[in-house]
Scaffold this motif. Structure first.
Motif, PDB file in Angstrom:
ATOM      1  N   ALA A   1      22.409  94.586  16.996  1.00 31.96           N
ATOM      2  CA  ALA A   1      22.827  94.884  15.625  1.00 31.96           C
ATOM      3  C   ALA A   1      23.618  93.707  15.079  1.00 31.96           C
ATOM      4  O   ALA A   1      24.001  92.803  15.821  1.00 31.96           O
ATOM      5  CB  ALA A   1      23.718  96.131  15.598  1.00 31.96           C
ATOM      6  N   VAL A   2      23.874  93.744  13.785  1.00 31.76           N
ATOM      7  CA  VAL A   2      24.868  92.865  13.187  1.00 31.76           C
ATOM      8  C   VAL A   2      26.214  93.578  13.296  1.00 31.76           C
ATOM      9  O   VAL A   2      26.333  94.737  12.877  1.00 31.76           O
ATOM     10  CB  VAL A   2      24.547  92.544  11.723  1.00 31.76           C
ATOM     11  N   TYR A   3      27.182  92.907  13.867  1.00 28.73           N
ATOM     12  CA  TYR A   3      28.503  93.483  14.070  1.00 28.73           C
ATOM     13  C   TYR A   3      29.467  92.921  13.022  1.00 28.73           C
ATOM     14  O   TYR A   3      29.563  91.704  12.829  1.00 28.73           O
ATOM     15  CB  TYR A   3      29.013  93.170  15.470  1.00 28.73           C
ATOM     16  N   TYR A   4      30.178  93.830  12.388  1.00 27.12           N
ATOM     17  CA  TYR A   4      31.142  93.469  11.352  1.00 27.12           C
ATOM     18  C   TYR A   4      32.543  93.875  11.777  1.00 27.12           C
ATOM     19  O   TYR A   4      32.728  94.963  12.332  1.00 27.12           O
ATOM     20  CB  TYR A   4      30.816  94.189  10.039  1.00 27.12           C
ATOM     21  N   CYS A   5      33.518  93.028  11.489  1.00 22.95           N
ATOM     22  CA  CYS A   5      34.888  93.480  11.650  1.00 22.95           C
ATOM     23  C   CYS A   5      35.455  93.781  10.268  1.00 22.95           C
ATOM     24  O   CYS A   5      35.013  93.220   9.262  1.00 22.95           O
ATOM     25  CB  CYS A   5      35.747  92.474  12.401  1.00 22.95           C
ATOM     26  N   ALA A   6      36.412  94.684  10.256  1.00 16.35           N
ATOM     27  CA  ALA A   6      36.998  95.136   9.010  1.00 16.35           C
ATOM     28  C   ALA A   6      38.490  95.356   9.202  1.00 16.35           C
ATOM     29  O   ALA A   6      38.928  95.726  10.297  1.00 16.35           O
ATOM     30  CB  ALA A   6      36.334  96.435   8.550  1.00 16.35           C
ATOM     31  N   ALA A   7      39.252  95.142   8.146  1.00 12.51           N
ATOM     32  CA  ALA A   7      40.700  95.319   8.193  1.00 12.51           C
ATOM     33  C   ALA A   7      41.127  96.388   7.202  1.00 12.51           C
ATOM     34  O   ALA A   7      40.587  96.492   6.097  1.00 12.51           O
ATOM     35  CB  ALA A   7      41.406  94.014   7.867  1.00 12.51           C
ATOM     36  N   GLY A   8      42.090  97.184   7.627  1.00 14.66           N
ATOM     37  CA  GLY A   8      42.632  98.218   6.764  1.00 14.66           C
ATOM     38  C   GLY A   8      44.083  98.465   7.103  1.00 14.66           C
ATOM     39  O   GLY A   8      44.637  97.824   8.003  1.00 14.66           O
ATOM     40  N   PRO A   9      44.706  99.407   6.416  1.00 18.69           N
ATOM     41  CA  PRO A   9      46.105  99.741   6.716  1.00 18.69           C
ATOM     42  C   PRO A   9      46.228 100.250   8.151  1.00 18.69           C
ATOM     43  O   PRO A   9      45.292 100.838   8.692  1.00 18.69           O
ATOM     44  CB  PRO A   9      46.426 100.844   5.711  1.00 18.69           C
TER      45      PRO A   9
ATOM     46  N   SER B   1      47.874  95.724  10.987  1.00 18.94           N
ATOM     47  CA  SER B   1      46.697  96.289  10.343  1.00 18.94           C
ATOM     48  C   SER B   1      45.869  97.052  11.357  1.00 18.94           C
ATOM     49  O   SER B   1      46.012  96.857  12.560  1.00 18.94           O
ATOM     50  CB  SER B   1      45.828  95.183   9.742  1.00 18.94           C
ATOM     51  N   ALA B   2      45.011  97.883  10.854  1.00 16.83           N
ATOM     52  CA  ALA B   2      43.950  98.443  11.685  1.00 16.83           C
ATOM     53  C   ALA B   2      42.757  97.505  11.573  1.00 16.83           C
ATOM     54  O   ALA B   2      42.418  97.051  10.474  1.00 16.83           O
ATOM     55  CB  ALA B   2      43.559  99.830  11.197  1.00 16.83           C
ATOM     56  N   ILE B   3      42.146  97.206  12.696  1.00 14.37           N
ATOM     57  CA  ILE B   3      40.941  96.385  12.705  1.00 14.37           C
ATOM     58  C   ILE B   3      39.837  97.188  13.368  1.00 14.37           C
ATOM     59  O   ILE B   3      40.016  97.703  14.470  1.00 14.37           O
ATOM     60  CB  ILE B   3      41.149  95.067  13.476  1.00 14.37           C
ATOM     61  N   GLY B   4      38.743  97.300  12.674  1.00 10.20           N
ATOM     62  CA  GLY B   4      37.614  98.042  13.202  1.00 10.20           C
ATOM     63  C   GLY B   4      36.400  97.160  13.375  1.00 10.20           C
ATOM     64  O   GLY B   4      36.256  96.149  12.683  1.00 10.20           O
ATOM     65  N   TRP B   5      35.549  97.542  14.291  1.00  9.86           N
ATOM     66  CA  TRP B   5      34.234  96.912  14.460  1.00  9.86           C
ATOM     67  C   TRP B   5      33.180  97.960  14.136  1.00  9.86           C
ATOM     68  O   TRP B   5      33.244  99.093  14.621  1.00  9.86           O
ATOM     69  CB  TRP B   5      34.038  96.415  15.890  1.00  9.86           C
ATOM     70  N   PHE B   6      32.244  97.545  13.321  1.00 12.72           N
ATOM     71  CA  PHE B   6      31.139  98.415  12.944  1.00 12.72           C
ATOM     72  C   PHE B   6      29.852  97.641  13.164  1.00 12.72           C
ATOM     73  O   PHE B   6      29.835  96.404  13.126  1.00 12.72           O
ATOM     74  CB  PHE B   6      31.248  98.807  11.466  1.00 12.72           C
ATOM     75  N   ARG B   7      28.767  98.368  13.347  1.00 11.33           N
ATOM     76  CA  ARG B   7      27.488  97.685  13.406  1.00 11.33           C
ATOM     77  C   ARG B   7      26.582  98.251  12.351  1.00 11.33           C
ATOM     78  O   ARG B   7      26.707  99.423  11.957  1.00 11.33           O
ATOM     79  CB  ARG B   7      26.858  97.745  14.793  1.00 11.33           C
ATOM     80  N   GLN B   8      25.688  97.424  11.886  1.00  9.22           N
ATOM     81  CA  GLN B   8      24.840  97.757  10.748  1.00  9.22           C
ATOM     82  C   GLN B   8      25.702  98.238   9.583  1.00  9.22           C
ATOM     83  O   GLN B   8      25.289  99.119   8.835  1.00  9.22           O
ATOM     84  CB  GLN B   8      23.796  98.811  11.132  1.00  9.22           C
ATOM     85  N   GLU B   9      26.874  97.715   9.475  1.00 11.35           N
ATOM     86  CA  GLU B   9      27.856  97.928   8.407  1.00 11.35           C
ATOM     87  C   GLU B   9      28.551  99.277   8.443  1.00 11.35           C
ATOM     88  O   GLU B   9      29.744  99.358   8.172  1.00 11.35           O
ATOM     89  CB  GLU B   9      27.216  97.733   7.015  1.00 11.35           C
ATOM     90  N   HIS B  10      27.857 100.349   8.773  1.00  7.28           N
ATOM     91  CA  HIS B  10      28.480 101.657   8.633  1.00  7.28           C
ATOM     92  C   HIS B  10      28.661 102.422   9.935  1.00  7.28           C
ATOM     93  O   HIS B  10      29.301 103.467   9.936  1.00  7.28           O
ATOM     94  CB  HIS B  10      27.643 102.530   7.675  1.00  7.28           C
ATOM     95  N   VAL B  11      28.108 101.915  11.019  1.00  6.61           N
ATOM     96  CA  VAL B  11      28.179 102.644  12.278  1.00  6.61           C
ATOM     97  C   VAL B  11      29.417 102.204  13.053  1.00  6.61           C
ATOM     98  O   VAL B  11      29.528 101.051  13.476  1.00  6.61           O
ATOM     99  CB  VAL B  11      26.908 102.413  13.117  1.00  6.61           C
ATOM    100  N   PHE B  12      30.328 103.130  13.250  1.00  8.98           N
ATOM    101  CA  PHE B  12      31.576 102.821  13.936  1.00  8.98           C
ATOM    102  C   PHE B  12      31.326 102.433  15.387  1.00  8.98           C
ATOM    103  O   PHE B  12      30.542 103.079  16.088  1.00  8.98           O
ATOM    104  CB  PHE B  12      32.517 104.022  13.874  1.00  8.98           C
ATOM    105  N   VAL B  13      32.038 101.402  15.839  1.00  6.41           N
ATOM    106  CA  VAL B  13      31.933 100.957  17.221  1.00  6.41           C
ATOM    107  C   VAL B  13      33.285 101.085  17.922  1.00  6.41           C
ATOM    108  O   VAL B  13      33.407 101.743  18.954  1.00  6.41           O
ATOM    109  CB  VAL B  13      31.446  99.498  17.306  1.00  6.41           C
ATOM    110  N   ALA B  14      34.316 100.454  17.365  1.00  6.35           N
ATOM    111  CA  ALA B  14      35.636 100.458  17.993  1.00  6.35           C
ATOM    112  C   ALA B  14      36.681 100.102  16.953  1.00  6.35           C
ATOM    113  O   ALA B  14      36.373  99.490  15.937  1.00  6.35           O
ATOM    114  CB  ALA B  14      35.690  99.457  19.146  1.00  6.35           C
ATOM    115  N   ALA B  15      37.924 100.519  17.225  1.00  5.08           N
ATOM    116  CA  ALA B  15      39.007 100.186  16.318  1.00  5.08           C
ATOM    117  C   ALA B  15      40.314 100.121  17.089  1.00  5.08           C
ATOM    118  O   ALA B  15      40.468 100.766  18.139  1.00  5.08           O
ATOM    119  CB  ALA B  15      39.114 101.210  15.190  1.00  5.08           C
TER     120      ALA B  15
END
Length: 122
Positions: free
Chosen positions: A88-96, A32-46
């Motif tokens: 910030a609040v940091y979120y991780c996300a999963a995608g294809p 998978s692709a895993i991304g980190w975002f902050r404040q939900e929509h601001v890209f940080v790293a993937a």
């Protein structure tokens, strides 16, 4: 059912380091692709298809490092030289799995964690 759980946030001082973890279940981080975002929509790293496919926002390039442990099904975000602007609040996300700019797009990811708060004091 896919579940992502972030941990490792906290209160640190300027210049300190912190490592965030994103533990996944129901989906293999290795495919998978895993991304980190902050404040939900601001890209940080993937991290994309392979460990060579890593992407960073300009504001964190050289300070943050994303990595994954397939055996633990966990992705990490090592954050060094933290600044108050990193608060910030940091979120991780999963995608294809992906490569290229699409890995940095919020809309690419279809599963999200609940977030972990990072506070950097000056």
């Amino acid at each position: 059912q896919v579940r992502l759980v972030e941990s490792g946030g906290g209160l640190v001082r300027t210049g300190d380091s912190l490592t965030l973890s994103c533990a996944a279940s129901g989906r293999a981080v290795g495919s998978s692709a895993i991304g980190w975002f902050r404040q939900e929509h601001v890209f940080v790293a993937a991290i994309g298809w392979t460990d060579a496919n890593t992407y960073y926002a300009a504001s964190v390039e050289g300070r943050f490092t994303i990595s994954r442990d397939n055996a633990k099904n966990t992705v990490y975000l090592q954050m060094n030289s933290l600044k108050p602007d990193d608060t910030a609040v940091y979120y991780c996300a999963a995608g294809p799995g992906c490569s290229g700019n699409v890995c940095t797009e919020h809309s690419w990811y279809d599963h999200w964690g609940q977030g972990t708060l990072v506070t950097v004091s000056s």
